[in-house]
Design a protein around this motif. Structure first.
Motif, mmCIF file in Angstrom:
data_model
loop_
_atom_site.group_PDB
_atom_site.id
_atom_site.type_symbol
_atom_site.label_atom_id
_atom_site.label_comp_id
_atom_site.label_asym_id
_atom_site.label_seq_id
_atom_site.Cartn_x
_atom_site.Cartn_y
_atom_site.Cartn_z
ATOM 1 N N GLN A 1 0.857 -1.184 0.000
ATOM 2 C CA GLN A 1 0.000 0.000 0.000
ATOM 3 C C GLN A 1 0.892 1.233 0.000
ATOM 4 N N PRO A 2 0.601 2.199 -0.833
ATOM 5 C CA PRO A 2 1.417 3.406 -0.842
ATOM 6 C C PRO A 2 1.256 4.194 0.446
ATOM 7 N N ASN A 3 2.360 4.740 0.913
ATOM 8 C CA ASN A 3 2.357 5.646 2.072
ATOM 9 C C ASN A 3 1.927 4.982 3.374
ATOM 10 N N HIS A 4 1.929 3.662 3.414
ATOM 11 C CA HIS A 4 1.598 2.987 4.663
ATOM 12 C C HIS A 4 2.651 1.924 4.960
ATOM 13 N N SER A 5 3.255 2.023 6.108
ATOM 14 C CA SER A 5 4.153 0.973 6.565
ATOM 15 C C SER A 5 3.884 0.762 8.049
ATOM 16 N N VAL A 6 4.071 -0.457 8.482
ATOM 17 C CA VAL A 6 3.750 -0.822 9.859
ATOM 18 C C VAL A 6 5.018 -1.258 10.555
ATOM 19 N N GLY A 7 5.267 -0.720 11.739
ATOM 20 C CA GLY A 7 6.408 -1.142 12.527
ATOM 21 C C GLY A 7 6.198 -2.539 13.078
ATOM 22 N N GLN A 8 7.285 -3.304 13.171
ATOM 23 C CA GLN A 8 7.179 -4.671 13.669
ATOM 24 C C GLN A 8 6.621 -4.707 15.079
ATOM 25 N N GLY A 9 7.062 -3.784 15.937
ATOM 26 C CA GLY A 9 6.579 -3.761 17.315
ATOM 27 C C GLY A 9 5.097 -3.443 17.397
ATOM 28 N N ASP A 10 4.651 -2.439 16.624
ATOM 29 C CA ASP A 10 3.231 -2.089 16.601
ATOM 30 C C ASP A 10 2.391 -3.281 16.156
ATOM 31 N N LEU A 11 2.826 -3.915 15.082
ATOM 32 C CA LEU A 11 2.070 -5.038 14.540
ATOM 33 C C LEU A 11 2.046 -6.200 15.529
ATOM 34 N N SER A 12 3.156 -6.458 16.191
ATOM 35 C CA SER A 12 3.203 -7.565 17.153
ATOM 36 C C SER A 12 2.212 -7.347 18.294
ATOM 37 N N LEU A 13 2.125 -6.118 18.798
ATOM 38 C CA LEU A 13 1.152 -5.819 19.857
ATOM 39 C C LEU A 13 -0.274 -6.025 19.350
ATOM 40 N N ALA A 14 -0.548 -5.541 18.133
ATOM 41 C CA ALA A 14 -1.887 -5.676 17.567
ATOM 42 C C ALA A 14 -2.229 -7.142 17.304
ATOM 43 N N LEU A 15 -1.246 -7.936 16.880
ATOM 44 C CA LEU A 15 -1.479 -9.365 16.662
ATOM 45 C C LEU A 15 -1.834 -10.068 17.968
ATOM 46 N N ALA A 16 -1.136 -9.707 19.048
ATOM 47 C CA ALA A 16 -1.459 -10.296 20.354
ATOM 48 C C ALA A 16 -2.875 -9.922 20.772
ATOM 49 N N GLY A 17 -3.282 -8.682 20.484
ATOM 50 C CA GLY A 17 -4.648 -8.271 20.773
ATOM 51 C C GLY A 17 -5.657 -9.018 19.931
#
Length: 201
Positions: A15-31
């Motif tokens: 997706q253009p102009n969107h990148s996700v940090g590994q830490g942010d994504l890991s927290l969201a995955l746990a949620g």
């Protein structure tokens, strides 16, 4: 497929102009895992504490790992503590699992959260399901995607989720991601200040 796998897939979708940090994504995955466990009645919430229930985990290896990792003695674990403990390197675990299932392939055009090696999404039913859930603006997936910056947050006029426990988890995930960002900013400021000391005449 689970909410966590769907979230990982849409995070990997270019997706253009969107990148996700590994830490942010890991927290969201746990949620997302916790929300799926709530939906399967594997756990319930008592305030912000995770109380194991009587149901067995759904037939998914990572959700099974999440269920096995639950604290089963009083005092039960708080949602915030679960996110930080379970979320450690969880994005990497999902990448490995999806590669093993053939949902991710090695390629030049994809993105990876880890190092220079690239992976890309395979054209699979799982990818289409995740895209369909996103296009349908499924509330839980949309809320998690907004937390990690994959889309705009829902407007205040939109109705809240009916499930109080799910709403609680989403709020705590949002707080954890904001806390992680605050830590990043503080470290960046400290690093810049340290560099300025060494550059001073």
């Amino acid at each position: 497929m689970t909410t966590a796998k769907d979230l990982f897939i849409i995070a990997m979708d270019p997706q253009p102009n969107h990148s996700v940090g590994q830490g942010d994504l890991s927290l969201a995955l746990a949620g997302a895992e916790l929300i799926d466990l709530l939906g399967a009645q594997v756990v319930t919430l008592d305030g912000d504490s995770i109380v194991p229930g009587g149901q067995s985990a759904p037939d998914d290896s990572l959700l099974g790992e999440a269920s096995a990792a639950l604290a089963r003695q009083v005092p039960y674990e708080r949602v915030e503590d679960w996110l930080w403990r379970r979320g450690r390197d969880l994005a990497s675990a999902y990448q490995t699992a999806l590669e093993a299932d053939g949902e991710l392939t090695r390629g030049r055009s994809g993105r990876s959260f880890f190092g220079s090696e690239r992976v890309e999404l395979a054209d699979s039913p799982a990818r289409r399901q995740a895209q369909n859930r996103r296009e349908a603006d499924e509330p839980v997936l949309a809320a998690l995607a907004a937390v990690v910056g994959l889309q705009s947050a829902p407007s205040e006029e939109e109705p809240d989720l009916d499930d109080e426990a799910v709403t609680t988890v989403l709020a705590i995930v949002n707080d954890a991601v904001m806390e992680l960002e605050a830590v990043r900013q503080r470290r960046s400021i400290e690093k810049a200040a340290f560099a300025n000391v060494w550059r001073a005449p």
